[in-house]
Design a protein around this motif. Structure first.
Motif, PDB file in Angstrom:
ATOM      1  N   PHE A 544       2.975 -26.524  -1.107  1.00 52.87           N
ATOM      2  CA  PHE A 544       2.267 -27.719  -0.662  1.00 52.87           C
ATOM      3  C   PHE A 544       1.180 -27.304   0.318  1.00 52.87           C
ATOM      4  O   PHE A 544       1.127 -26.155   0.779  1.00 52.87           O
ATOM      5  CB  PHE A 544       3.208 -28.754  -0.021  1.00 52.87           C
ATOM      6  CG  PHE A 544       3.965 -28.259   1.180  1.00 52.87           C
ATOM      7  CD1 PHE A 544       3.465 -28.425   2.463  1.00 52.87           C
ATOM      8  CD2 PHE A 544       5.200 -27.636   1.023  1.00 52.87           C
ATOM      9  CE1 PHE A 544       4.157 -27.979   3.564  1.00 52.87           C
ATOM     10  CE2 PHE A 544       5.912 -27.182   2.124  1.00 52.87           C
ATOM     11  CZ  PHE A 544       5.387 -27.352   3.401  1.00 52.87           C
ATOM     12  N   VAL A 545       0.306 -28.257   0.634  1.00 50.59           N
ATOM     13  CA  VAL A 545      -0.807 -28.040   1.555  1.00 50.59           C
ATOM     14  C   VAL A 545      -0.681 -29.033   2.709  1.00 50.59           C
ATOM     15  O   VAL A 545      -0.348 -30.203   2.498  1.00 50.59           O
ATOM     16  CB  VAL A 545      -2.175 -28.227   0.848  1.00 50.59           C
ATOM     17  CG1 VAL A 545      -3.312 -28.223   1.863  1.00 50.59           C
ATOM     18  CG2 VAL A 545      -2.388 -27.142  -0.193  1.00 50.59           C
ATOM     19  N   ILE A 546      -0.930 -28.555   3.923  1.00 49.77           N
ATOM     20  CA  ILE A 546      -0.995 -29.437   5.094  1.00 49.77           C
ATOM     21  C   ILE A 546      -2.453 -29.527   5.523  1.00 49.77           C
ATOM     22  O   ILE A 546      -3.095 -28.520   5.828  1.00 49.77           O
ATOM     23  CB  ILE A 546      -0.134 -28.920   6.251  1.00 49.77           C
ATOM     24  CG1 ILE A 546       1.350 -28.976   5.878  1.00 49.77           C
ATOM     25  CG2 ILE A 546      -0.391 -29.739   7.519  1.00 49.77           C
ATOM     26  CD1 ILE A 546       2.278 -28.468   6.966  1.00 49.77           C
ATOM     27  N   LEU A 547      -2.989 -30.745   5.527  1.00 48.03           N
ATOM     28  CA  LEU A 547      -4.380 -31.001   5.920  1.00 48.03           C
ATOM     29  C   LEU A 547      -4.364 -31.539   7.348  1.00 48.03           C
ATOM     30  O   LEU A 547      -3.932 -32.658   7.600  1.00 48.03           O
ATOM     31  CB  LEU A 547      -5.014 -32.001   4.955  1.00 48.03           C
ATOM     32  CG  LEU A 547      -6.526 -32.232   5.035  1.00 48.03           C
ATOM     33  CD1 LEU A 547      -7.285 -30.918   4.941  1.00 48.03           C
ATOM     34  CD2 LEU A 547      -6.976 -33.154   3.923  1.00 48.03           C
ATOM     35  N   SER A 548      -4.798 -30.730   8.301  1.00 45.74           N
ATOM     36  CA  SER A 548      -4.623 -31.031   9.718  1.00 45.74           C
ATOM     37  C   SER A 548      -5.414 -32.254  10.160  1.00 45.74           C
ATOM     38  O   SER A 548      -6.519 -32.504   9.696  1.00 45.74           O
ATOM     39  CB  SER A 548      -5.050 -29.822  10.555  1.00 45.74           C
ATOM     40  OG  SER A 548      -5.075 -30.162  11.923  1.00 45.74           O
ATOM     41  N   GLY A 549      -4.838 -32.986  11.096  1.00 47.41           N
ATOM     42  CA  GLY A 549      -5.516 -34.145  11.671  1.00 47.41           C
ATOM     43  C   GLY A 549      -6.588 -33.780  12.674  1.00 47.41           C
ATOM     44  O   GLY A 549      -7.284 -34.650  13.181  1.00 47.41           O
ATOM     45  N   ASP A 573       1.296 -31.091  -9.183  1.00 48.20           N
ATOM     46  CA  ASP A 573       0.980 -29.662  -9.106  1.00 48.20           C
ATOM     47  C   ASP A 573       0.919 -29.172  -7.660  1.00 48.20           C
ATOM     48  O   ASP A 573       1.419 -28.092  -7.345  1.00 48.20           O
ATOM     49  CB  ASP A 573      -0.381 -29.377  -9.762  1.00 48.20           C
ATOM     50  CG  ASP A 573      -0.365 -29.646 -11.252  1.00 48.20           C
ATOM     51  OD1 ASP A 573       0.706 -29.514 -11.857  1.00 48.20           O
ATOM     52  OD2 ASP A 573      -1.429 -30.000 -11.797  1.00 48.20           O
ATOM     53  N   LEU A 574       0.275 -29.939  -6.798  1.00 49.94           N
ATOM     54  CA  LEU A 574       0.046 -29.492  -5.432  1.00 49.94           C
ATOM     55  C   LEU A 574       0.157 -30.676  -4.468  1.00 49.94           C
ATOM     56  O   LEU A 574      -0.815 -31.373  -4.205  1.00 49.94           O
ATOM     57  CB  LEU A 574      -1.355 -28.864  -5.317  1.00 49.94           C
ATOM     58  CG  LEU A 574      -1.684 -28.209  -3.969  1.00 49.94           C
ATOM     59  CD1 LEU A 574      -0.791 -26.998  -3.721  1.00 49.94           C
ATOM     60  CD2 LEU A 574      -3.155 -27.787  -3.929  1.00 49.94           C
ATOM     61  N   ILE A 613       9.400 -32.114   3.152  1.00 43.59           N
ATOM     62  CA  ILE A 613       9.516 -30.798   2.526  1.00 43.59           C
ATOM     63  C   ILE A 613      10.675 -30.770   1.546  1.00 43.59           C
ATOM     64  O   ILE A 613      10.587 -30.182   0.458  1.00 43.59           O
ATOM     65  CB  ILE A 613       9.680 -29.711   3.612  1.00 43.59           C
ATOM     66  CG1 ILE A 613       8.422 -29.647   4.482  1.00 43.59           C
ATOM     67  CG2 ILE A 613       9.955 -28.348   2.991  1.00 43.59           C
ATOM     68  CD1 ILE A 613       8.551 -28.725   5.680  1.00 43.59           C
ATOM     69  N   ASN A 614      11.767 -31.430   1.909  1.00 42.10           N
ATOM     70  CA  ASN A 614      12.920 -31.489   1.010  1.00 42.10           C
ATOM     71  C   ASN A 614      12.559 -32.176  -0.305  1.00 42.10           C
ATOM     72  O   ASN A 614      12.942 -31.722  -1.392  1.00 42.10           O
ATOM     73  CB  ASN A 614      14.070 -32.236   1.693  1.00 42.10           C
ATOM     74  CG  ASN A 614      15.321 -32.260   0.841  1.00 42.10           C
ATOM     75  OD1 ASN A 614      15.805 -31.221   0.414  1.00 42.10           O
ATOM     76  ND2 ASN A 614      15.845 -33.449   0.594  1.00 42.10           N
ATOM     77  N   GLU A 615      11.780 -33.278  -0.216  1.00 44.90           N
ATOM     78  CA  GLU A 615      11.347 -33.956  -1.444  1.00 44.90           C
ATOM     79  C   GLU A 615      10.454 -33.049  -2.276  1.00 44.90           C
ATOM     80  O   GLU A 615      10.573 -32.998  -3.506  1.00 44.90           O
ATOM     81  CB  GLU A 615      10.586 -35.241  -1.080  1.00 44.90           C
ATOM     82  CG  GLU A 615      11.467 -36.360  -0.556  1.00 44.90           C
ATOM     83  CD  GLU A 615      10.669 -37.631  -0.348  1.00 44.90           C
ATOM     84  OE1 GLU A 615       9.661 -37.819  -1.058  1.00 44.90           O
ATOM     85  OE2 GLU A 615      11.041 -38.440   0.525  1.00 44.90           O
TER      86      GLU A 615
END
Length: 752
Positions: A544-549, A573-574, A613-615
């Motif tokens: 996964f990707v984390i897009l910062s605030g 996919d992502l 994250i679990n999902e």
């Protein structure tokens, strides 16, 4: 002239065609219409004279019929006008230079007087422009934060880091009213760069455009600490009215107020005197006065605090708080404060620390701020290390040690014996050099003992010091939540997962790296912009990707749309987790439309993140994929086949073959726009081939397309001919592969 990419920017653009003596609007974007205060439909196709007649105040449009367009004043805003000549039209591109013009104006003397008035009244002003993304703080706001000069950039996210942890949500709730066009007034606390707690009242107002959109937020910020302290003293006096020490407390409160008032006057007038023309000797005298008055004021506060402790009037305010957030905020504060000192700040936090506990968060924080402040103050090189570790634990309580260790000047054995003593006349005056009045560490130790804890010191001259503050805290009754969180963390740590975090600030990177690597066991990569994102995706597959605030909302939305629309990464996919800060919370609808999988609010809640994250780990996309797949290099065969099924074979093949036949003309048009370079023409030609590539192109060619579009949007013309030349080679290969697909030729095997 048609250039969708330029016309969609926030830069005001006007395209005129000259028919004899009449200048007619050929194209205009919404940003320029905002300057006119007219609707785009009322402007398109009109002559300049017709537009000037529509409303008062548009006479400045007459300058477009002349050649003196270098700098133009539009309703108080200054723009530098760039002319781009086309075959039949002229484009006027407006670059906003208002800030520079105002800075260079003749109002500097008035600004100085305003700063002096604000300092006396302890009121600063600020502004945020939603169109230009520019922010302004007056000098008084920097002073409230204890910055000697403007060493940090005015930014709402930066300011939120100074807000007291207990008041962050209150400030966020007030700021959320801005979305609906409402101003607000809110009182809250801040923790300054020097660790001081101040009370602030912020009043804000909103400017809206004709469509009801927020274009400007501005207001005042006032330091009301003295008022709050006085209010607190009065309340405390009433609370102990029947206590045996009532008279003493009332006397001390009165003396404190009476002494602080003239001292504040000395400080204020001394600062005004310092701003006048003085010789070197007089300047030194004024500095001595200000230093002594400030030291005396600090000593009075410490004496009052110690008096309360001696009288057993000070009690621990036990309430539930988030221990992890308290520690995290302290780390961030001192990382920012000491980023340019050359002293390394190291922090080691036990992974098993509980999140929610009962205790006096304010006093714990004051102790740590005092110890960290001293460590940095007396360490000129080397490092300061904060360690937070678990000593003992039962089902209901946990004993925690906070260790602050530095490589500073050290403390002699003789001074260590007196370090926590209350200073009285006749004692070693050298000890007072360690902490203002000499009461700071004594108060810290008293706080620790008040909360059933203790404080120790170990030190050696020239080798540094180590202070240990230990306290026992009661766990909050959240067994079900903690149990679930523990199970999630165990499961997540067992999965070998790689994560991409899009973040540009080092402080935030340290946080994500510490949390995702240390707490979750992930492999973490970082990217700052779309180019680094594309490079990372080319090398690895991410869970996964984390897009910062912390990124600008416009940049975040652009990255999000590029991943979803141009690169065709689906939510399956992502997955993309968007962290929403106060700055980008107003763009939630755009984030949702752009393909956000999950939203996280700051400060980040650990249990909520672990649940997400679990999902994600449950998604079938990450349960294993084939190690190879059939594909062309520049086209996406799957998307083409899907489109063919949707529109029918005959229609699809006809459209694609028309595109193939017309491609040589497209190549000629793009190359012609670069020799010589014509940004508007190049944007138009690129726009003509973008839709098909965005829909059916592979990552390789889409990345090249995005590089060209980014260069055009930012007016970055350096080396663009080389980028275009490389892209056209890929484009012709794209056309060739499309032709092969239509002819039924087999694809090559491309490994992931």
């Amino acid at each position: 002239m048609n250039s969708r990419w330029l016309m969609e920017t926030t830069i005001p653009i006007l395209v005129l065609t000259n028919y004899g003596d009449n200048f007619t609007v050929d194209e205009v974007n919404p940003s320029f219409c905002d300057l006119l205060k007219l609707d785009i439909n009322d402007v398109a196709g009109k002559t300049l004279d017709e537009i000037i007649d529509m409303r008062d105040g548009l006479e400045w449009l007459q300058r477009y019929e002349k050649e003196d367009m270098a700098l133009i004043d539009i309703d108080g805003c200054w723009f530098e006008v760039e002319l781009v000549e086309g075959p039949n039209s002229t484009a006027y591109i407006h670059h906003n230079l208002t800030a520079q013009v105002e800075m260079d104006s003749s109002n500097k003397h008035l600004q100085t007087r305003l700063n002096q008035i604000q300092r006396i009244a302890q009121i600063g002003d600020w502004e945020h422009n939603y169109r230009t993304e520019q922010e302004f703080w007056s000098d008084e706001i920097y002073r409230m934060l204890d910055f000697k000069d403007k060493t940090i950039k005015a930014n709402i996210n930066t300011f939120m880091r100074f807000v007291h942890p207990d008041d962050v949500r209150k400030v966020e709730q007030a700021h959320e009213q801005v979305v609906s066009g409402q101003g607000y007034s809110v009182e809250y606390r801040i923790i300054t760069i020097e660790g001081k707690i101040r009370w602030i009242v912020t009043r804000a107002k909103v400017d809206l455009d004709d469509d009801g959109n927020v274009v400007r937020l501005y207001g005042t910020m006032q330091d009301i600490t003295d008022r709050k302290k006085l209010q607190q003293k009065v309340e405390q006096a009433f609370d102990v009215v029947e206590d045996a020490y009532q008279s003493k407390n009332q006397f001390l409160a009165m003396i404190s107020h009476e002494i602080r008032t003239p001292i504040n006057g000395i400080l204020g007038m001394g600062q005004l005197l310092k701003d006048t023309i003085l010789d070197d000797e007089q300047g030194e005298f004024v500095d001595d006065i200000l230093f002594s008055a400030d030291a005396l004021l600090s000593m009075i506060e410490d004496v009052l605090e110690m008096s309360k402790l001696e009288s057993n009037l000070l009690k621990a305010d036990i309430e539930e708080f988030d221990l992890q957030i308290l520690v995290r905020n302290l780390i961030r504060m001192y990382q920012i404060k000491n980023s340019n000192t050359g002293v390394t700040f190291i922090h080691r936090i036990d992974k098993d620390l509980p999140k929610h506990v009962f205790g006096d968060a304010s006093k714990i924080q004051q102790i740590l701020i005092n110890l960290l402040g001293n460590a940095f103050k007396f360490t000129s090189e080397g490092s300061v290390c904060m360690t937070v570790r678990k000593l003992e634990e039962t089902a209901e309580k946990i004993k925690i040690a906070f260790e602050i260790e530095d490589t500073g000047i050290g403390i002699s054995e003789e001074m260590q014996k007196k370090l926590f003593a209350q200073m009285i006349p006749g004692q070693d005056s050298a000890i007072t050099n360690y902490e203002g009045s000499g009461l700071g560490l004594a108060i810290c130790k008293s706080y620790a003992e008040l909360m059933q804890g203790y404080m120790l010191v170990e030190s050696e001259i020239s080798k540094g010091s180590k202070f240990t503050f230990a306290i026992t805290l009661e766990k909050a009754n959240r067994s079900d939540v903690e149990s679930g969180t523990s199970k999630l963390r165990t499961r997540i740590n067992s999965a070998h997962t790689r994560v991409l975090v899009i973040e540009e600030k080092e402080v935030e990177k340290n946080y994500y790296q510490g949390y995702l690597e240390d707490m979750c066991g992930f492999d973490v990569d970082f990217a700052q912009d779309i180019n680094e994102v594309l490079q990372a995706l080319d090398h690895y597959r991410y869970a996964f990707v984390i897009l910062s605030g912390q990124l600008r909302a416009s940049d975040s939305i652009y990255i999000l749309k590029t991943l979803r629309d141009s690169l065709n990464y689906t939510q399956h996919d992502l997955p993309i987790i968007v962290v929403t800060s106060s700055e980008n919370r107003g763009n939630l609808s755009e984030f949702a439309a752009g393909g956000t999988s999950y939203f996280l609010e700051t400060p980040i809640d650990e249990a909520q993140m672990l649940g997400m994250i679990n999902e994600i780990l449950d998604l079938s996309a990450f349960k294993g994929k084939s190690s190879k797949r059939f594909a062309y290099r520049y086209i996406q065969q799957g998307e083409l086949e899907k489109s063919r099924r949707h529109v029918g074979n005959e229609t699809f093949d006809t459209r694609m073959r028309d595109f193939v036949i017309g491609s040589p003309k497209k190549v000629d048009g793009v190359l012609a726009a670069t020799e010589p370079l014509n940004i508007l023409m190049l944007s138009h030609e690129i726009d003509g081939i973008d839709d098909l590539i965005s829909k059916f192109g592979s990552e390789d060619i889409c990345e090249s397309m995005e590089m060209i579009k980014a260069a055009l949007l930012n007016d970055d013309t350096a080396g663009i001919e080389v980028i275009v030349e490389d892209f056209m080679e890929e484009y012709q290969s794209f056309v060739k592969e499309l032709q092969d697909f239509l002819n039924g030729k087999n694809a090559v095997i491309k490994k992931n």
